[in-house]
Enzyme design. Sequence first.
Site, mmCIF file in Angstrom:
data_model
loop_
_atom_site.group_PDB
_atom_site.id
_atom_site.type_symbol
_atom_site.label_atom_id
_atom_site.label_comp_id
_atom_site.label_asym_id
_atom_site.label_seq_id
_atom_site.Cartn_x
_atom_site.Cartn_y
_atom_site.Cartn_z
ATOM 1 N N HIS A 133 0.735 3.508 -2.539
ATOM 2 C CA HIS A 133 -0.190 4.537 -3.045
ATOM 3 C C HIS A 133 0.521 5.702 -3.740
ATOM 4 C CE1 HIS A 133 -4.063 3.028 -1.498
ATOM 5 N NE2 HIS A 133 -3.338 2.485 -0.543
ATOM 6 N N HIS A 191 -4.391 -9.267 -0.986
ATOM 7 C CA HIS A 191 -4.811 -7.867 -0.837
ATOM 8 C C HIS A 191 -6.332 -7.824 -0.752
ATOM 9 C CE1 HIS A 191 -3.937 -3.480 -1.390
ATOM 10 N NE2 HIS A 191 -5.230 -3.481 -1.703
ATOM 11 N N ASP A 236 -1.577 -2.171 -4.362
ATOM 12 C CA ASP A 236 -1.768 -0.720 -4.288
ATOM 13 C C ASP A 236 -0.442 0.033 -4.329
ATOM 14 O OD1 ASP A 236 -4.498 -0.903 -4.335
ATOM 15 O OD2 ASP A 236 -4.830 -0.377 -2.236
ATOM 16 N N ASP A 252 0.810 -1.226 0.000
ATOM 17 C CA ASP A 252 0.000 0.000 0.000
ATOM 18 C C ASP A 252 0.846 1.280 0.000
ATOM 19 O OD1 ASP A 252 -3.012 -0.973 0.495
ATOM 20 O OD2 ASP A 252 -1.648 -2.260 1.611
ATOM 21 N N HIS A 256 -6.844 -0.527 -5.822
ATOM 22 C CA HIS A 256 -6.694 0.788 -6.444
ATOM 23 C C HIS A 256 -6.095 0.687 -7.841
ATOM 24 C CE1 HIS A 256 -7.539 3.908 -3.276
ATOM 25 N NE2 HIS A 256 -7.562 2.801 -2.557
ATOM 26 N N HIS A 312 -3.718 -4.200 1.927
ATOM 27 C CA HIS A 312 -4.993 -3.468 1.900
ATOM 28 C C HIS A 312 -5.317 -2.792 3.233
ATOM 29 C CE1 HIS A 312 -8.872 -2.140 0.529
ATOM 30 N NE2 HIS A 312 -9.507 -2.811 1.465
#
Length: 514
Positions: free
Chosen positions: A22, A217, A60, A20, A129, A245
């Site tokens: 991002h 995830h 992600d 994650d 995502h 996640h």
Amino acid sequence: MSTVNSQDDEDTFKILVATDIHLGYLEKDPVRGNDTFVTFNEILDHAQKNEVDFVLLGGDLFHENKPSRKTVHSCLESLRKYCMGDRPVQFEILSDQAVNFHYSKFPWVNYQDENLNISIPVFSIHGNHDDPTGADALCALDILSCAGLVNHFGRSTSVEKIAISPILLRKGRTKIALYGLGSIPDERLYRMFVNKQVTMLRPKEDEDSWFNLFVIHQNRSKHGATNYIPEQFLDDFIDLVVWGHEHECKITPFQNEQQRFYISQPGSSVVTSLSPGEAVKKHIGLLHVKGKKMKMEKIALETVRTFHIEDVVLADHPDLFNPDNPNVTQAIQAFCMEKVELMLDNAERERLGNPHQPEKPIIRLRVDYAGGFEPFSIYRFSQKYMHRVANPKDIIHFFRHRGQKEKKDIDLNFGKLVSRPTEAMTLRVEDLVKQYFQTAEKKVQLSLLTERGMGEAVQEFVDKEEKDAIEELVKFQLEKTQRFLKERRTEAEEEKIDEEVIFFLQLICALCKE
């Protein structure tokens, strides 16, 4: 095992674990825009300095399904800087790579490509995502995979049955079976587990000699009856699950008492929601695996922006606040300013020992004003901190606890009506589509499309900006229906065609419910 220059190292895998990241989150924000890129560089720098065998990402990597050119460029720049070089890769792959990377045009691990010079391979599953969408079912990770910088694995194209084939790795006498499952809608995966449609394939030879590592995830905490994946659904032969996640950092492996495997939840490397779980110190992991034994070494991330959050319940301070006092709002504002100042002091003390940390912290004060109190102007309050915090516009949040009841002269409880939390008011796109067609008149009911298919297409259109999602669904379903009618040799009469179409849709709905 943790000593780098020991004789045992030729049998020890060193794996940098993160989830994650991002990339691109708030990239247009003048203060926080580069946070994700800076921390990604720190993560890869740790991989390089620790001379890891490979990097393992749990989904992600990107925040957006269609990341901007700036985000993709920054990601490629970092991977090229830290993951390419002359240092030889010390492990080999024993499994059939055509199976492990079957969806790729280059179905082999990147460090074995004669046109590339990879020193640190990166293995990654996709998250919710950055999952595959569109007619070609491509995602941002596929771009990195095609460029030879990331090994995208754990992808499943079937919506009915999943067989997870591991990547088999060997270093000296240590063997790892690396399983991966990219993000799938939780309800669908839950149903597949219940119907025993998820299979984890095991090596044919000496299956008990492998260290079984699974990357997933999905929702781990329960968000609804089937909107999560219970840990007991996973096979008990697994040794370690890396769970992506969930953003709260719980990276130290702890054992599931029922299944006996260990779970590590690395959490995110950037604050994407102003919630208590995000305030936990961010870490990545350096996983050592030798034989069937493992050790997870926590590495604190130094470039992550400090985040402090606190809750205040005004009704808990009757000695300070009386709702009948005409000056109570000013008193509440002064009290909140004092709280924010204390959080800023704590953030500054934390930053003093770390020159790599961004200067402006993220501050969140949640104020429960139930009990007859009124909120003050958030805009004017935030103006005082424009140059001191990274999130001045949402530094304070007023809410009324749903359990509180206001004492009013009338029976209608306005506080309860206002106090419904955002989460409870949020509806998913699929639910809205289903609700519409369940209540719609018969003449506008779906004839060729299923509610579920339409719901997922509309969600892709809204959430993933897939402009062709609905058109592609219509084309797909139309062709499928036409093929069915041809196979049934249906006569060209309107009544006969309608009967066969209804029969066909009943078959599809029955399969969807199984």
